[in-house]
Design an enzyme around this catalytic site. Structure first.
Site, PDB file in Angstrom:
ATOM      1  CB  CYS A 155      -1.068   0.050   1.078  1.00  0.00           C
ATOM      2  SG  CYS A 155      -2.383   1.113   0.814  1.00  0.00           S
ATOM      3  CG  HIS A 162      -3.735  -3.334   3.339  1.00  0.00           C
ATOM      4  ND1 HIS A 162      -2.688  -2.979   4.377  1.00  0.00           N
ATOM      5  CD2 HIS A 162      -4.228  -2.305   2.672  1.00  0.00           C
ATOM      6  CE1 HIS A 162      -2.579  -1.604   4.098  1.00  0.00           C
ATOM      7  NE2 HIS A 162      -3.589  -1.245   3.291  1.00  0.00           N
ATOM      8  CD  GLU A 203      -1.483  -5.787   5.783  1.00  0.00           C
ATOM      9  OE1 GLU A 203      -2.287  -4.709   6.109  1.00  0.00           O
ATOM     10  OE2 GLU A 203      -1.276  -6.199   4.568  1.00  0.00           O
TER      11      GLU A 203
END
Length: 242
Positions: free
Chosen positions: A113, A213, A215
């Site tokens: 990002c 994202h 994660e």
């Protein structure tokens, strides 16, 4: 037993509150740490600093550039849009120094990002400061604090396609994107509205940027690929296993 690579994760520089305390902090969402550790690495949180950059890079085997506030438009020679965050000049400087040093060493890098945007800026590219002005909707950040979900199409023949395949469902939370693509970077993924979602440097061992994202999801393939490359990098430079 295989070595456990040490993965540095750049941290946010934000006020935080816990219990009775409300203080400026260097912090990172635990999702980043969990993703690295599920992939077989050990996470090390790196506070923003331009000090001891080479010593920091000596200590780690791979680098994750985390999300966070918008990059200062001065870094790519543009005036600030009225929606752009207040600059964090110290964080920008520290992360750009770490990223430049990591790429110089050919250390594996996963830029997420804000990190994706920094990678592009470091290579001389620029940013679209408010995507809704360009694409006519807010589908990449529909509500504060909530990830938007959408698919991306991945370019064949890229490292990203090797890891994720031709199509991938992602979680996004951003209002900025890449404009002019920086030197030696290739475009690797796009949303349906044409927003560029992935870049990489094919001349490096592992230098991937994604606007989403990873994660925040259950799919750890990007982190696993990073950790595998970090393990190889660790072996190539002769560090002792942990």
């Amino acid at each position: 037993m295989p070595a456990t690579p040490l993965i540095g994760i750049t941290s946010y520089a934000q006020p935080a509150q816990w219990g009775a305390w409300h203080l400026p902090c260097a912090l990172i969402p635990l999702m980043y740490v969990g993703s690295v550790e599920r992939a077989g690495g050990r996470a090390l949180v790196l506070p923003p600093s331009t000090e001891a950059v080479e010593e920091t890079l000596d200590a780690v085997d791979g680098l994750v550039l985390s999300g966070g506030v918008d990059v200062d438009p001065a870094a790519y020679g543009a005036p600030a849009h009225h929606t752009t965050d207040e600059p964090q000049v110290g964080r920008d400087a520290g992360e750009l120094a770490l990223l430049a040093g990591a790429l110089e060493r050919d250390m594996p890098v996963l830029a997420i990002c804000r990190g994706f945007q920094l990678l592009n800026v470091l290579r001389g590219g620029d940013l679209v400061q408010h995507l809704p002005d360009a694409i006519g909707h807010e589908g990449h950040k529909e509500a504060p604090g909530v990830f938007s979900e959408h698919p991306v199409e991945v370019a064949a023949g890229t490292r990203l396609a090797e890891i994720l395949g031709a199509r991938h469902d992602v979680k996004s939370h951003h209002h900025q994107g890449v404009g002019r693509v920086g030197a030696d970077l290739v475009e690797t993924a796009w949303a349906a509205d044409g927003t560029l979602e992935g870049i990489e440097d094919p001349g490096k061992r592992f230098a991937l940027g994604v606007l989403w994202h990873p994660e925040a999801g259950e799919d750890t393939r990007l982190f696993a690929a990073l950790v595998d490359e970090a393990r190889s990098y660790r072996g190539d430079r002769g560090r002792a296993p942990t």
